[in-house]
Design a protein around this motif. Structure first.
Motif, short mmCIF file in Angstrom:
data_model
loop_
_atom_site.label_atom_id
_atom_site.label_comp_id
_atom_site.label_asym_id
_atom_site.label_seq_id
_atom_site.Cartn_x
_atom_site.Cartn_y
_atom_site.Cartn_z
N VAL A 1 24.97 95.34 109.52
CA VAL A 1 23.92 94.67 109.11
C VAL A 1 22.72 95.43 109.32
O VAL A 1 22.35 95.64 110.69
CB VAL A 1 23.81 93.17 109.45
N GLN A 2 21.98 95.67 108.40
CA GLN A 2 20.50 96.32 108.67
C GLN A 2 19.47 95.54 108.37
O GLN A 2 19.41 94.67 107.31
CB GLN A 2 20.42 97.47 107.95
N VAL A 3 18.63 95.04 109.19
CA VAL A 3 17.55 94.21 109.15
C VAL A 3 16.22 94.92 109.35
O VAL A 3 15.95 95.58 110.51
CB VAL A 3 17.45 92.89 110.23
N SER A 4 15.23 94.98 108.48
CA SER A 4 13.92 95.84 108.59
C SER A 4 12.71 94.61 108.33
O SER A 4 12.93 93.88 107.19
CB SER A 4 13.90 96.63 107.55
N VAL A 5 11.65 94.57 108.97
CA VAL A 5 10.68 93.78 108.90
C VAL A 5 9.44 94.65 109.05
O VAL A 5 9.07 95.27 109.87
CB VAL A 5 10.61 92.43 109.86
N GLN A 6 8.61 94.92 107.87
CA GLN A 6 7.62 95.82 108.04
C GLN A 6 6.44 95.18 107.30
O GLN A 6 6.51 94.30 106.40
CB GLN A 6 7.95 97.19 106.99
N ARG A 7 4.87 95.33 108.03
CA ARG A 7 3.62 95.02 107.48
C ARG A 7 3.35 95.81 106.47
O ARG A 7 3.08 97.09 106.68
CB ARG A 7 2.91 95.04 108.78
N ALA A 8 3.10 95.63 105.20
CA ALA A 8 2.67 96.23 103.95
C ALA A 8 1.48 96.01 103.95
O ALA A 8 0.78 94.90 104.48
CB ALA A 8 3.41 96.27 102.86
N ALA A 9 0.53 96.69 102.85
CA ALA A 9 -0.85 96.42 102.55
C ALA A 9 -0.83 95.00 101.86
O ALA A 9 -1.77 94.21 102.12
CB ALA A 9 -1.34 97.54 101.45
N GLY A 10 0.07 94.63 101.32
CA GLY A 10 -0.01 93.48 100.51
C GLY A 10 0.65 92.24 101.26
O GLY A 10 0.77 91.01 100.61
N GLY A 11 1.20 92.37 102.14
CA GLY A 11 1.96 91.37 102.99
C GLY A 11 3.04 91.68 103.65
O GLY A 11 3.01 92.88 104.28
N LEU A 12 4.05 91.16 104.07
CA LEU A 12 5.30 91.23 104.91
C LEU A 12 6.58 91.48 104.14
O LEU A 12 6.63 90.35 103.26
CB LEU A 12 5.24 90.09 105.82
N LEU A 13 7.05 92.37 104.36
CA LEU A 13 8.17 92.73 103.63
C LEU A 13 9.49 92.71 104.63
O LEU A 13 9.64 93.23 105.36
CB LEU A 13 8.22 94.34 103.11
#
Length: 443
Positions: free
Chosen positions: A377-389
């Protein structure tokens, strides 16, 4: 010797100054042509609209006035279209074509009467009739200021050719000057400098006077309708979020009730039975009683573990204390399938956003472990300009769905309650990719 930084700053300012002056001159030219062209357009508009309108009203008794009134409405609409196109450069943005009432399926007579029942058509007619008032005021100001600036600055080149009247001699003397030709040149030059110094702001104000009058009548209803539509859309989104929050809460409560009933409650019932049996065995078979008590202690530890797991599902202490990155690391470590976690540390977010992101990953990993037969399983949590992805993907059998009745429906409600969007790509045999976009406060 000046520094490199000082030279760079000086060159940048020198390059920016002409652009700034160019912007002033360009806007001055736009506003001037808008006002000068608006004056003859205002004359044409008032002549056409007034003549056709009152001719139509006066001849309505013999029915010929109705077609004339319809024609007046369409003439006013054409003039309004031209004016909206002229408004764009003045305000620096284009104005959309407004909505006009129409009845495509109606008969020819009903379509003829449609403009008479349309509010925007009447505002177009009012603008055509009364635009001459602000146009005249603006035209007089612009012509006066341009004449004062050009005439005053250039008077020394052609003023000598004009005959000198008594007023020309009296004015310098009244001001305390000798009344010579050089004095007149100075006075006219000073007047020209004054008019030139205030030319931009006077012309800009005159153009805005005429433009705001046109904008209020020709675009006001459209702007109001757009604001009402935006308010209705925001209300619908709020209602959907409220419904999703209620649904997510109900789903979470049912799941919690089911987990408690199937887990700790059953263990507590068995624990009570084991302790009751041990109490009876102490008098007759102490060894069996001790074995029963030992088994009860094991049941107690297992029950505590299940209660801790349930409490993590409600509000994980590590999420509250140490943040999302630490909570996801602990969550990945407990998963029975290897997890490749990409969750960089960033500043603490709104608790509701962190909680929603955590439950997206937790529920996804639970579903992967139960149903996907995945190996990774791949889990990615990234802070983007418009919010949280948040993105969770696996190499399992696929087939996941957000439809009601599936395991992810409650998760979709939770994400929508937070104002986010949940998307699932899960072709059969092709793995599953779950993506949640959560807005952040103030973005």
């Amino acid at each position: 010797m000046p520094s490199v930084q000082g030279m760079t700053t000086t060159h940048a300012e020198a390059a920016a100054a002409p652009a700034h002056r160019g912007g002033f001159l360009r806007q001055l030219g736009i506003d001037t042509q808008y006002v000068l062209l608006g004056f003859p357009l205002g004359i044409i508009a008032i002549v056409l609209s007034m003549t056709l309108f009152w001719l139509g009203v006066g001849t309505m008794i013999i029915w010929i006035g109705l077609p004339i009134l319809f024609g007046t409405m369409y003439v006013a609409r054409g003039l309004a279209t031209v004016e909206r196109a002229r408004l764009g450069p003045v305000f620096g943005r284009q104005f959309p074509h407004p909505y006009y009432k129409s009845k495509p399926g109606a008969g020819p007579i009903a379509r003829l009467f449609t403009p008479l029942t349309d509010g925007q058509s009447w505002f177009d007619l009012l603008h055509a009739m009364f635009r001459f008032i602000p146009s005249t005021i603006s035209f007089a100001l612009v012509v006066a200021w341009w004449s004062g600036a050009l005439g005053g600055l250039s008077w020394g080149l052609w003023g000598w050719s004009l005959p000198n009247g008594p007023d020309d001699q009296d004015l310098p003397e009244l001001l305390g000057f000798d009344g010579g030709y050089g004095t007149k040149v100075s006075l006219y030059l000073a007047a020209g400098v004054f008019f030139l110094g205030t030319l931009y702001w006077v012309v800009r104000g005159a153009a805005l006077l005429e433009a705001y009058f046109a904008k209020g009548l020709l675009c006001g209803i459209h702007d109001l309708r757009r604001q009402v539509a935006a308010a209705n859309e925001a209300r619908e989104v709020a209602q959907q979020q409220k419904a999703a929050a209620v649904s997510a809460e109900a789903t979470a409560l049912r799941k919690l009730e089911r987990d408690i009933h199937d887990g700790p409650q059953q263990r507590l019932v068995r624990l009570a039975m084991d302790l009751g049996r041990a109490e009876q065995q102490f008098a007759t078979d102490p060894d069996a009683a001790r074995a029963t008590v030992a088994e009860a202690l094991s049941q107690t530890r297992e029950t505590l573990d299940e209660l801790r797991a349930l409490s993590r599902g409600i509000a994980p202490p590590i999420l509250v204390d140490r943040g999302l990155q630490a909570a996801l690391t602990a969550l990945a470590g407990r998963c029975t399938i290897p997890v490749d976690l990409d969750a960089p540390r960033f500043e603490r977010l709104d608790p509701a956003v962190e909680s929603t992101a955590y439950f997206v990953v937790a529920e996804s990993l639970t579903n992967v472990a139960k149903h996907s037969h995945a190996s990774e399983v791949q889990v990615s949590v990234q802070r983007a300009a418009g919010g949280l992805l948040v993105e969770v993907s696996d190499d399992g059998v696929g087939g996941a769905s957000l439809a009601k009745g599936h395991g992810l429906a409650g998760l979709d409600d939770r994400v929508r309650a937070a104002g986010g969007v949940l998307h699932v790509e899960s072709p059969v045999g092709g793995g599953t990719r779950l993506t949640a976009a959560l807005p952040l406060q103030g973005t």
